[in-house]
Scaffold this motif. Structure first.
Motif, PDB file in Angstrom:
ATOM      1  N   LEU A 133       0.813  -1.211   0.000  1.00 41.56           N
ATOM      2  CA  LEU A 133       0.000   0.000   0.000  1.00 41.56           C
ATOM      3  C   LEU A 133       0.848   1.263   0.000  1.00 41.56           C
ATOM      4  O   LEU A 133       0.529   2.243  -0.689  1.00 41.56           O
ATOM      5  CB  LEU A 133      -0.936  -0.004   1.214  1.00 41.56           C
ATOM      6  N   GLU A 134       1.922   1.275   0.770  1.00 38.75           N
ATOM      7  CA  GLU A 134       2.798   2.441   0.840  1.00 38.75           C
ATOM      8  C   GLU A 134       4.104   2.053   1.510  1.00 38.75           C
ATOM      9  O   GLU A 134       4.185   1.066   2.240  1.00 38.75           O
ATOM     10  CB  GLU A 134       2.128   3.583   1.613  1.00 38.75           C
ATOM     11  N   HIS A 135       5.138   2.837   1.243  1.00 40.55           N
ATOM     12  CA  HIS A 135       6.418   2.631   1.923  1.00 40.55           C
ATOM     13  C   HIS A 135       7.206   3.927   1.879  1.00 40.55           C
ATOM     14  O   HIS A 135       7.016   4.764   0.996  1.00 40.55           O
ATOM     15  CB  HIS A 135       7.206   1.486   1.273  1.00 40.55           C
ATOM     16  N   TYR A 161       6.745   0.071   5.949  1.00 37.77           N
ATOM     17  CA  TYR A 161       6.122  -0.626   4.830  1.00 37.77           C
ATOM     18  C   TYR A 161       4.730  -1.076   5.271  1.00 37.77           C
ATOM     19  O   TYR A 161       4.587  -1.713   6.313  1.00 37.77           O
ATOM     20  CB  TYR A 161       6.942  -1.850   4.408  1.00 37.77           C
ATOM     21  N   HIS A 162       3.719  -0.756   4.470  1.00 39.96           N
ATOM     22  CA  HIS A 162       2.339  -1.097   4.809  1.00 39.96           C
ATOM     23  C   HIS A 162       1.791  -2.001   3.718  1.00 39.96           C
ATOM     24  O   HIS A 162       1.769  -1.635   2.538  1.00 39.96           O
ATOM     25  CB  HIS A 162       1.485   0.169   4.926  1.00 39.96           C
ATOM     26  N   ARG A 211       2.073  -3.563   9.097  1.00 43.70           N
ATOM     27  CA  ARG A 211       3.056  -2.478   9.010  1.00 43.70           C
ATOM     28  C   ARG A 211       4.378  -2.980   9.580  1.00 43.70           C
ATOM     29  O   ARG A 211       4.409  -3.513  10.688  1.00 43.70           O
ATOM     30  CB  ARG A 211       2.576  -1.254   9.782  1.00 43.70           C
TER      31      ARG A 211
END
Length: 249
Positions: free
Chosen positions: A111-113, A135-136, A152
């Motif tokens: 999802l995001e980092h 990191y997600h 996460r």
């Protein structure tokens, strides 16, 4: 006939009482032992147990009946469905290979980092850092596409620059750190506790707000006792249970 004994709950008067009662009873049903009775106490007994009106209790039971967790029979009573789904166990088996295996077998979306401040609740694990790489990821069942957990990871910056984000779509963080980055992993400590889904978790896992979830924290250490990675994972409470296996040797 002996009746099933549900857990107690402290009610929050700012939320619908029937909803809180239904979620508490739902968690008790899904977490029951195979040897527990299937018959529930009467509506009046359950209302007294939870400290609510019979009307509120009836509404809570209707929610569980619609979900297929219970069946209600006039004059006979209310019964737990024997096949009510309990979900897969989260097993803590005491080895890095076992944890890698536990984390595998799911479809993963990154999802995001990027850089992120150390969360206050994790500061004890990174006393020398103000910032980590975060990191997600969202994991889903490979067959159904149903979200099962979101994770996460907070990783030390000196390790993070060697991580290819696409590797985290293919493999668990533990495998990436050990086999790709070459980190010195000595041990992993695990903590699991019951919580209620917050708005973000409810949205990502597609569960009702305040429904029961399993909150997992795993801390990966090197041989010097320094934390390399802290994983915070929220598992759907209706798809997972918690099992610990101890080696007697």
């Amino acid at each position: 006939m002996t009746s099933f004994a549900p857990d107690s709950i402290v009610l929050n008067r700012k939320l619908p009482l029937w909803y809180q009662v239904s979620q508490s009873l739902r968690a008790s049903i899904l977490g029951r032992s195979p040897h527990d009775p299937l018959r529930l106490p009467t509506e009046e007994q359950l209302a007294g147990h939870y400290g609510v009106s019979v009307l509120t209790m009836r509404q809570a039971l209707k929610e569980l009946e619609d979900e297929g967790l219970i069946t209600r029979h006039r004059r006979r009573g209310t019964f737990i469905e024997p096949d009510a789904r309990r979900g897969a166990p989260v097993r803590l088996l005491g080895s890095v290979d076992a944890i890698v295996a536990q984390q595998s077998g799911m479809t993963t979306e990154l999802l995001e980092h990027g850089p992120a401040p150390v969360p206050s609740e994790l500061a004890e694990h990174f006393p020398d850092l103000a910032e980590t790489a975060a990191y997600h990821r969202l994991r889903s069942d490979e067959k159904t596409g149903e979200p099962t957990n979101h994770a996460r990871n907070y990783v030390r910056p000196e390790l993070a620059w060697r991580i290819d984000p696409q590797d985290l779509v293919r493999w668990p963080m533990t495998k990436v750190l050990r086999d790709v980055v070459g980190a010195d992993i000595s041990r992993i400590t695990d903590t699991v506790e019951a919580r209620l889904a917050d708005p973000e978790t409810a949205r990502l896992l597609r569960v009702p707000l305040l429904s029961p979830i399993l909150h997992y924290t795993g801390v990966t250490y090197d041989s010097a006792g320094k934390a390399l990675d802290v994983a915070v994972i929220h598992y759907r409470g209706d798809r997972f249970s918690f099992t610990v296996t101890l080696d007697a040797t």
